[in-house]
Design an enzyme around this catalytic site. Structure first.
Site, PDB file in Angstrom:
ATOM      1  N   PRO A 163       0.127   7.885  -1.331  1.00 31.33           N
ATOM      2  CA  PRO A 163      -0.991   8.187  -0.435  1.00 31.33           C
ATOM      3  C   PRO A 163      -0.507   8.632   0.952  1.00 31.33           C
ATOM      4  CG  PRO A 163      -1.309   6.074  -1.538  1.00 31.33           C
ATOM      5  CD  PRO A 163       0.071   6.528  -1.872  1.00 31.33           C
ATOM      6  N   GLN A 181      -6.787   6.050  -3.346  1.00 28.73           N
ATOM      7  CA  GLN A 181      -6.493   4.788  -2.671  1.00 28.73           C
ATOM      8  C   GLN A 181      -7.714   4.388  -1.847  1.00 28.73           C
ATOM      9  OE1 GLN A 181      -3.796   4.441   0.814  1.00 28.73           O
ATOM     10  NE2 GLN A 181      -2.628   2.977  -0.397  1.00 28.73           N
ATOM     11  N   TYR A 229      -3.166  -3.237   7.104  1.00 24.67           N
ATOM     12  CA  TYR A 229      -4.610  -2.954   7.106  1.00 24.67           C
ATOM     13  C   TYR A 229      -5.373  -4.192   6.636  1.00 24.67           C
ATOM     14  CZ  TYR A 229      -3.066   1.634   8.351  1.00 24.67           C
ATOM     15  OH  TYR A 229      -2.480   2.656   9.034  1.00 24.67           O
ATOM     16  N   ARG A 287       7.099  11.732   1.971  1.00 24.11           N
ATOM     17  CA  ARG A 287       7.596  12.842   2.799  1.00 24.11           C
ATOM     18  C   ARG A 287       8.337  13.902   2.007  1.00 24.11           C
ATOM     19  NH1 ARG A 287      10.209   8.782   6.998  1.00 24.11           N
ATOM     20  NH2 ARG A 287      10.277   7.616   5.049  1.00 24.11           N
TER      21      ARG A 287
HETATM   22  C1  FMN Z   1       1.819  11.584   6.689  1.00 25.79           C
HETATM   23  C2  FMN Z   1       1.838  10.222   6.057  1.00 25.79           C
HETATM   24  C3  FMN Z   1       0.632   9.563   5.822  1.00 25.79           C
HETATM   25  C4  FMN Z   1       0.616   8.322   5.159  1.00 25.79           C
HETATM   26  N1  FMN Z   1      -0.583   7.743   4.829  1.00 25.79           N
HETATM   27  C5  FMN Z   1      -0.605   6.653   4.006  1.00 25.79           C
HETATM   28  C6  FMN Z   1      -1.810   6.192   3.439  1.00 25.79           C
HETATM   29  O1  FMN Z   1      -2.882   6.779   3.622  1.00 25.79           O
HETATM   30  N2  FMN Z   1      -1.762   5.084   2.661  1.00 25.79           N
HETATM   31  C7  FMN Z   1      -0.585   4.435   2.386  1.00 25.79           C
HETATM   32  O2  FMN Z   1      -0.580   3.433   1.673  1.00 25.79           O
HETATM   33  N3  FMN Z   1       0.591   4.884   2.891  1.00 25.79           N
HETATM   34  C8  FMN Z   1       0.605   5.983   3.663  1.00 25.79           C
HETATM   35  N4  FMN Z   1       1.801   6.507   4.080  1.00 25.79           N
HETATM   36  C9  FMN Z   1       3.056   5.867   3.630  1.00 25.79           C
HETATM   37  C10 FMN Z   1       3.599   6.585   2.387  1.00 25.79           C
HETATM   38  O3  FMN Z   1       2.702   6.503   1.300  1.00 25.79           O
HETATM   39  C11 FMN Z   1       4.964   6.014   1.988  1.00 25.79           C
HETATM   40  O4  FMN Z   1       4.793   4.668   1.645  1.00 25.79           O
HETATM   41  C12 FMN Z   1       6.004   6.132   3.096  1.00 25.79           C
HETATM   42  O5  FMN Z   1       5.930   7.389   3.735  1.00 25.79           O
HETATM   43  C13 FMN Z   1       7.432   5.939   2.576  1.00 25.79           C
HETATM   44  O6  FMN Z   1       7.706   6.887   1.564  1.00 25.79           O
HETATM   45  P1  FMN Z   1       8.619   8.217   1.843  1.00 25.79           P
HETATM   46  O7  FMN Z   1       9.941   7.731   2.370  1.00 25.79           O
HETATM   47  O8  FMN Z   1       8.733   8.880   0.495  1.00 25.79           O
HETATM   48  O9  FMN Z   1       7.909   9.065   2.848  1.00 25.79           O
HETATM   49  C14 FMN Z   1       1.836   7.713   4.782  1.00 25.79           C
HETATM   50  C15 FMN Z   1       3.049   8.373   5.057  1.00 25.79           C
HETATM   51  C16 FMN Z   1       3.047   9.619   5.662  1.00 25.79           C
HETATM   52  C17 FMN Z   1       4.371  10.316   5.887  1.00 25.79           C
END
Ligand code: FMN
Length: 368
Positions: free
Chosen positions: A23, A99, A182, A324
């Protein structure tokens, strides 16, 4: 044979592979409505070959939005634009997930790229957030008003109503957001929950709301479809929520019909010191999977196909959530298939002729 690109079945739903779009809030909606941005953003990742595409945190009430630009599902009018997105994702052979979230005391903030930290005050168009206790996230955030038991019951109903709408909108997986500081995580953590009633103090009371929301959503979510819960395995702060409590919570969630725990970490405290690095959260997914016997997803700085494959092969998790890296490269799943030597993922028919390396298109055919 890569596991990463193998199908994965939960209940009666089969994902075409084990790569999940984690998400990601886009802060791009008006009145909680999905629009062209959400269609293209989520749609591109389905075209790119992810097996499961999960929306950003979708607020179950207007006051549960992190920012005024979050997606929402508190009103039937918010269903049709989401239907357009789920139709497109399914047409690409992927699976749409949603989500559902309530931001609690972290609601009413600025879109991140505005560059202002903290709350949007009511006089500037924001609102006073709610939480388990009157404890602000940090000095720049508005102190929340404390939810009473009748308001807590309303929020459980809001999750249920949003889940019903999500089903109508065509989603096949629902994920309850109980992580990242949250609302549900605020109840779980003793750092943010200092209540003295049946929702606070001891472990049993702090997990009550997450269990009640999960049980109530499970009742309206079809037996044939999976339910995920995202948790933070640790607050990364002494005396905060911890991995052993996460395992205990996961066992209870499993009994209530949750199918997978999406294991993240942090988000409750500004003082947390998080030792980030490649795969820094996988050990929590592994612990939950081994000690509670429920399937897990892992997330956090997973960028390489071989790294993802290793996580699956060593039994640390069942699904790989990427955030990301899928923004950097929506076609990551298709490239991962190439890297891992398979030919399980297929480029969309519209791109196939042009992208094949084995049978490169003849130059003379590029003159359409
Ligand atoms: C732009 C952005 C928005 C995010 N929004 C959410 C979200 O809406 N809900 C959530 O559980 N995590 C959110 N996250 C966290 C990601 O789902 C993920 O857990 C976190 O970025 C680590 O993963 P990665 O290293 O692959 O980026 C967000 C991350 C990014 C970069």
């Amino acid at each position: 044979m890569s596991l990463l690109l193998e199908p994965y079945t939960l209940r009666q739903l089969t994902l075409p592979n084990r790569i999940v779009v984690s998400p990601m809030c886009q802060y791009s909606s008006v009145d909680g409505l999905a629009n062209d941005w959400h269609l293209v953003h989520l749609g591109s990742r389905a075209v790119g070959g992810a097996g499961l595409v999960i929306t950003e945190a979708v607020a179950v009430t207007a006051e549960g939005r992190i920012t005024a630009q979050d997606l929402g599902l508190w009103d039937d009018a918010q269903i049709p634009p989401l239907q357009r997105i789920t139709r497109f994702i399914v047409a690409q052979g992927s699976v749409p997930g949603i989500q559902l979230a309530h931001a609690g005391r972290k609601a009413s903030t600025h879109r991140p790229w505005i560059g202002k930290h903290g709350s949007v005050k009511p006089e500037d168009g924001g609102w006073v957030p709610v939480g388990p206790s009157k404890i602000a996230f940090d000095p720049q955030h508005t102190t929340p008003s404390e939810l009473n038991e009748s308001q807590i019951r309303d929020i459980i109903d809001d999750f249920v109503a949003a889940a019903k709408r999500a089903l109508v909108a065509g989603f096949k997986v629902v994920e309850i957001h109980a992580a990242h500081g949250y609302l549900l995580h605020q109840f779980l953590s003793p750092l943010s929950n200092q209540r003295r009633d049946s929702y606070g103090s001891c472990f049993e009371n702090r997990i009550r709301l997450t269990l009640q929301v999960t049980e109530a959503v499970r009742e309206v979510w079809p037996e044939s479809l999976p339910l995920f819960v995202r948790v933070s395995a640790t607050d990364w702060v002494e005396d905060g929520w911890n991995p052993d409590e996460t395992v205990e919570l996961a066992k209870r969630l499993k009994t209530l019909g949750a199918d997978l725990i999406d294991v993240s970490s942090g988000g409750t405290s500004m003082h947390a010191e998080i030792p980030t690095g490649p795969g820094y959260q996988t050990r929590f997914a592994e612990k939950v999977r081994k000690e509670s016997g429920i399937a897990t997803g892992t997330v956090g700085m997973i960028t390489e196909p071989a790294q993802a494959e290793h996580i699956l092969r060593t039994g640390q998790a069942d699904l790989i959530f990427l955030a990301r890296e899928l923004l950097r490269d929506p076609y990551w799943p298709l490239h991962a298939d190439d890297d891992l030597g398979g030919n399980k993922a297929t480029w969309p028919a519209q791109y196939q002729r042009a992208t094949s390396r084995e049978q490169p298109i003849h130059e003379s055919d590029l003159r359409d």
